[in-house]
Design an enzyme around this catalytic site. Sequence first.
Site, short mmCIF file in Angstrom:
data_model
loop_
_atom_site.label_atom_id
_atom_site.label_comp_id
_atom_site.label_asym_id
_atom_site.label_seq_id
_atom_site.Cartn_x
_atom_site.Cartn_y
_atom_site.Cartn_z
N ASP A 31 1.02 -1.28 -0.05
CA ASP A 31 -0.49 -0.11 -0.38
C ASP A 31 0.80 1.24 0.35
O ASP A 31 1.79 0.95 0.68
CB ASP A 31 -0.74 0.10 1.26
CG ASP A 31 -1.86 0.99 1.00
OD1 ASP A 31 -3.13 0.64 1.47
OD2 ASP A 31 -1.51 2.09 1.28
N ILE A 32 0.71 2.65 -0.63
CA ILE A 32 1.63 3.22 -0.84
C ILE A 32 1.64 4.63 0.31
O ILE A 32 1.72 5.40 0.80
CB ILE A 32 0.52 4.03 -2.26
CG1 ILE A 32 1.89 4.91 -2.39
CG2 ILE A 32 0.11 5.06 -2.14
CD1 ILE A 32 1.31 5.61 -3.90
N ASN A 88 -13.03 -3.31 2.37
CA ASN A 88 -13.92 -1.86 2.17
C ASN A 88 -14.91 -2.06 0.94
O ASN A 88 -14.22 -1.62 -0.39
CB ASN A 88 -13.08 -0.58 2.30
CG ASN A 88 -12.66 -0.44 3.26
OD1 ASN A 88 -13.30 -1.00 5.01
ND2 ASN A 88 -11.36 0.29 3.42
N GLU A 96 -12.20 3.59 -1.27
CA GLU A 96 -11.33 4.68 -2.61
C GLU A 96 -11.33 4.60 -3.40
O GLU A 96 -11.08 5.32 -4.33
CB GLU A 96 -10.22 5.23 -1.69
CG GLU A 96 -10.37 6.00 -0.16
CD GLU A 96 -9.53 6.86 0.21
OE1 GLU A 96 -7.83 6.19 -0.18
OE2 GLU A 96 -9.52 7.38 1.77
N VAL A 97 -10.58 3.21 -3.85
CA VAL A 97 -10.29 2.30 -5.41
C VAL A 97 -11.46 1.68 -5.27
O VAL A 97 -11.73 0.83 -4.54
CB VAL A 97 -9.16 2.00 -5.00
CG1 VAL A 97 -8.69 0.97 -6.60
CG2 VAL A 97 -8.15 3.18 -4.49
N HIS A 101 -9.81 -4.96 -3.27
CA HIS A 101 -9.07 -5.46 -2.58
C HIS A 101 -8.90 -5.82 -1.54
O HIS A 101 -10.07 -5.39 -0.09
CB HIS A 101 -8.33 -4.29 -2.98
CG HIS A 101 -8.64 -2.74 -1.99
ND1 HIS A 101 -9.29 -2.13 -3.27
CD2 HIS A 101 -7.95 -2.34 -1.07
CE1 HIS A 101 -9.95 -0.53 -2.48
NE2 HIS A 101 -8.78 -1.19 -0.95
P1 DGP Z 1 -9.65 1.46 -0.25
O1 DGP Z 1 -9.92 2.76 1.20
O2 DGP Z 1 -10.41 -0.22 0.71
O3 DGP Z 1 -10.06 1.68 -1.24
O4 DGP Z 1 -7.68 1.65 0.29
C1 DGP Z 1 -6.82 1.70 -1.03
C2 DGP Z 1 -6.27 1.68 -1.14
O5 DGP Z 1 -4.71 1.66 -1.92
C3 DGP Z 1 -5.24 3.00 0.02
O6 DGP Z 1 -4.58 2.67 1.61
C4 DGP Z 1 -4.31 4.19 0.01
C5 DGP Z 1 -3.88 2.72 -1.81
N1 DGP Z 1 -3.47 3.23 -2.57
C6 DGP Z 1 -4.35 4.37 -3.89
N2 DGP Z 1 -3.47 4.14 -4.41
C7 DGP Z 1 -2.68 3.91 -4.75
C8 DGP Z 1 -1.36 3.19 -5.60
O7 DGP Z 1 -1.45 4.15 -6.94
N3 DGP Z 1 -0.49 2.68 -5.65
C9 DGP Z 1 -0.19 2.25 -4.14
N4 DGP Z 1 0.62 1.10 -3.53
N5 DGP Z 1 -1.41 2.39 -3.52
C10 DGP Z 1 -2.28 2.65 -3.30
#
Ligand code: DGP
Length: 116
Positions: A31-32, A88, A96-97, A101
């Site tokens: 996770d970023i 989530n 958020e995405v 996942h």
């Molecule tokens: P959620 O809130 O469950 O949709 O979590 C989305 C997660 O994705 C959040 O913890 C940050 C991660 N994330 C968002 N953009 C990127 C990215 O470009 N690269 C990586 N490695 N993680 C990302």
Amino acid sequence: MAEETIFSKIIRKEIPAQILYQDELVTAFRDINPKAPTHILIVPNTLIPTVNDVEPEHELALGRLFTVARKLAADAGIAEDGYRLIMNCNRHGGQEVYHIHMHLVGGKSLGPLLCC
Ligand code: DGP
């Protein structure tokens, strides 16, 4: 047709990420914005926007999320102490995405399930 997210680009290796595991069904990467010493996202390679979009045909890939989580937790040395797997869904779930996942979070005591 659902709109692709950044995760599809990570899966196709079009943008960088620390990929820890990939096979024909799933991809796992760090996770970023880690919330704990270990914070890995495990995603199906095919785009499923939310848990609300899950169909029986996705069961193989979604089951793979768990076997890969188990392996990565062992690799990270956090299996015995324990960890949390989180998915989530939509706004109230804090998604958020919009590419389904599993968060694998561990490496410290995580406390109670929900913080508000
Ligand atoms: P959620 O809130 O469950 O949709 O979590 C989305 C997660 O994705 C959040 O913890 C940050 C991660 N994330 C968002 N953009 C990127 C990215 O470009 N690269 C990586 N490695 N993680 C990302």
